[in-house]
Enzyme design. Structure first.
Site, mmCIF file in Angstrom:
data_model
loop_
_atom_site.group_PDB
_atom_site.id
_atom_site.type_symbol
_atom_site.label_atom_id
_atom_site.label_comp_id
_atom_site.label_asym_id
_atom_site.label_seq_id
_atom_site.Cartn_x
_atom_site.Cartn_y
_atom_site.Cartn_z
ATOM 1 N N GLY A 157 0.837 -1.201 0.000
ATOM 2 C CA GLY A 157 0.000 0.000 0.000
ATOM 3 C C GLY A 157 0.867 1.244 0.000
ATOM 4 O O GLY A 157 1.977 1.251 -0.534
ATOM 5 N N ILE A 159 2.597 2.800 2.371
ATOM 6 C CA ILE A 159 3.893 2.703 3.038
ATOM 7 C C ILE A 159 4.829 1.788 2.258
ATOM 8 O O ILE A 159 6.003 2.113 2.051
ATOM 9 C CB ILE A 159 3.731 2.218 4.487
ATOM 10 C CG1 ILE A 159 2.888 3.205 5.286
ATOM 11 C CG2 ILE A 159 5.099 2.039 5.146
ATOM 12 C CD1 ILE A 159 2.522 2.730 6.688
ATOM 13 N N THR A 233 7.322 -2.710 10.643
ATOM 14 C CA THR A 233 6.802 -1.446 11.166
ATOM 15 C C THR A 233 5.278 -1.454 11.070
ATOM 16 O O THR A 233 4.648 -0.394 11.041
ATOM 17 C CB THR A 233 7.372 -0.242 10.382
ATOM 18 O OG1 THR A 233 7.130 -0.424 8.985
ATOM 19 C CG2 THR A 233 8.865 -0.091 10.628
ATOM 20 N N SER A 234 4.677 -2.651 11.011
ATOM 21 C CA SER A 234 3.225 -2.739 10.845
ATOM 22 C C SER A 234 2.538 -2.862 12.202
ATOM 23 O O SER A 234 2.244 -1.861 12.845
ATOM 24 C CB SER A 234 2.868 -3.901 9.923
ATOM 25 O OG SER A 234 3.384 -5.127 10.417
ATOM 26 N N ARG A 235 2.304 -4.085 12.655
ATOM 27 C CA ARG A 235 1.756 -4.352 13.979
ATOM 28 C C ARG A 235 2.459 -5.594 14.532
ATOM 29 O O ARG A 235 2.804 -6.514 13.798
ATOM 30 C CB ARG A 235 0.239 -4.588 13.935
ATOM 31 C CG ARG A 235 -0.591 -3.317 13.818
ATOM 32 C CD ARG A 235 -0.474 -2.485 15.090
ATOM 33 N NE ARG A 235 -1.382 -1.347 15.107
ATOM 34 C CZ ARG A 235 -1.075 -0.137 14.703
ATOM 35 N NH1 ARG A 235 0.127 0.097 14.171
ATOM 36 N NH2 ARG A 235 -1.932 0.854 14.804
ATOM 37 N N GLU A 264 2.447 -4.114 23.829
ATOM 38 C CA GLU A 264 2.860 -2.708 23.846
ATOM 39 C C GLU A 264 1.966 -1.922 24.793
ATOM 40 O O GLU A 264 0.758 -2.136 24.807
ATOM 41 C CB GLU A 264 2.752 -2.094 22.447
ATOM 42 C CG GLU A 264 3.674 -2.678 21.404
ATOM 43 C CD GLU A 264 3.542 -1.963 20.063
ATOM 44 O OE1 GLU A 264 2.841 -0.929 20.002
ATOM 45 O OE2 GLU A 264 4.126 -2.435 19.089
ATOM 46 N N HIS A 284 7.883 1.630 18.851
ATOM 47 C CA HIS A 284 6.753 2.028 18.009
ATOM 48 C C HIS A 284 6.826 3.527 17.664
ATOM 49 O O HIS A 284 5.924 4.307 17.977
ATOM 50 C CB HIS A 284 5.422 1.704 18.681
ATOM 51 C CG HIS A 284 4.303 1.523 17.701
ATOM 52 N ND1 HIS A 284 3.279 0.621 17.885
ATOM 53 C CD2 HIS A 284 4.036 2.129 16.503
ATOM 54 C CE1 HIS A 284 2.437 0.685 16.866
ATOM 55 N NE2 HIS A 284 2.877 1.598 16.017
#
Length: 325
Positions: A157, A159, A233-235, A264, A284
């Site tokens: 997408g 990013i 760097t997503s989840r 987190e 994060h």
């Protein structure tokens, strides 16, 4: 009479909350720590909107505490796994997020992780800081090249495409796996097996859903090169952290760079991945620049104001209504 809006934090970057306060009565969680569900529920009765951070849970109980007045939940985040979307749909509540405004900034951080993990920057910096760099030796801190390597993007997408653009400057071959994206001038579309087998760096850019939870686990890591680097760097839940820890410790993966974790924030109870010399970890901070975080809050506020005024939300979640049902 002004409508009431609940903000899950009192201090947010930019002027978005000030703008919201000019149009609505804002009730905000005043603490420095993360509010628990009872804290937010106590503030929720009668609110028409909720402005929430990406790791503050917004579930059916909070929606019910707000009552029938609740029209919109606006997330100051790209991810949306903290919201019970089914509960929102049942109640006709619009849910929005902040795509677009954080893509370039997160891509910058993604490339920082690629470079830091491949070149062992964290381990080298630690040896300097703790005084253990006492002798120059040719075989110390040896990493792997980024220039000319193959980059595989899972998720292509906004990013993912931004990362692909940065990869061009390093002369990288770029592959991507995304059912909604085909070949373009930056990257070639391939199946997941090909991407895992051929990539020197695998970077994750998918939302956390039931379908993507532990998308990269023991089987996928076994299909990667032992010289490969995994970056996310997503989840956090997209990666099986136990499998990653074992793969790095056993030398089945060269390295990893993580900005996100299954748990987190961590507090003092750290993930064992934090101490691994071949893993670079960050708390994060993918979108953490002054301008980007302010833009995220600003877009969340725009979404709230639009829905409360009877206009369509600017950035509703994919596949969800932009107006109150």
């Amino acid at each position: 009479m002004k409508k009431r809006v609940l903000a899950t934090r009192e201090n947010l970057p930019g002027k978005g909350l000030d703008r919201l306060s000019g149009a609505a009565e804002v009730v905000a969680w005043p603490g420095d720590g993360k509010p628990g569900p009872p804290d937010l529920a106590a503030l929720a009765p009668g609110v028409s909107g909720v402005l929430a951070l990406g790791n503050d849970p917004v579930d059916g109980a909070l929606m019910d505490a707000a009552g029938p007045s609740l029209r919109v939940v606006a997330l100051a985040s790209m991810g949306f796994d903290n919201v019970d979307r089914a509960a929102a749909a049942e109640r006709g509540i619009v849910v929005t997020h902040t795509p677009g405004v954080l893509a370039e900034t997160t891509a910058d951080l993604t490339f920082a992780l690629i470079l830091a993990a491949r070149r062992r920057i964290g381990a080298a910096a630690t040896s300097l800081a703790d005084g253990s760099w006492g002798l120059f030796r040719m075989h110390d801190y040896l990493g792997l090249d980024v220039h000319g390597a193959t980059l595989g993007l899972i998720g292509y997408g906004q990013i993912g495409r931004a990362v692909a653009r940065r990869a061009q400057g390093f002369g990288m071959r770029v592959l991507h796996h995304d059912p909604y994206a085909s070949d373009d001038d930056l990257s070639a579309s391939v199946d997941l097996a090909t991407l895992l087998a051929e990539s020197d760096v695998v970077s994750l850019h998918v939302p956390l859903t039931e379908e993507t939870r532990h998308l990269v686990s023991k089987r996928e890591m076994a299909a990667m090169k032992p010289t490969a680097t995994l970056v996310s760097t997503s989840r956090g839940g997209v990666v099986d952290e136990e499998a990653l820890l074992a793969a790095v410790r056993e030398g089945r993966l060269h390295s990893a760079g993580l900005d996100v974790f299954e748990r987190e924030p961590m507090g003092e109870e750290l993930s064992p991945l934090v101490a691994e010399p071949h893993v670079v970890t960050l708390p994060h901070i993918g979108s953490a620049t002054e301008s980007t975080r302010a833009a995220m809050v600003g877009l969340a506020v725009d979404n709230i104001l639009d829905v409360l005024a009877g206009r369509p939300a600017r950035t509703p979640l994919p596949g969800t209504p932009a107006v109150r049902v």
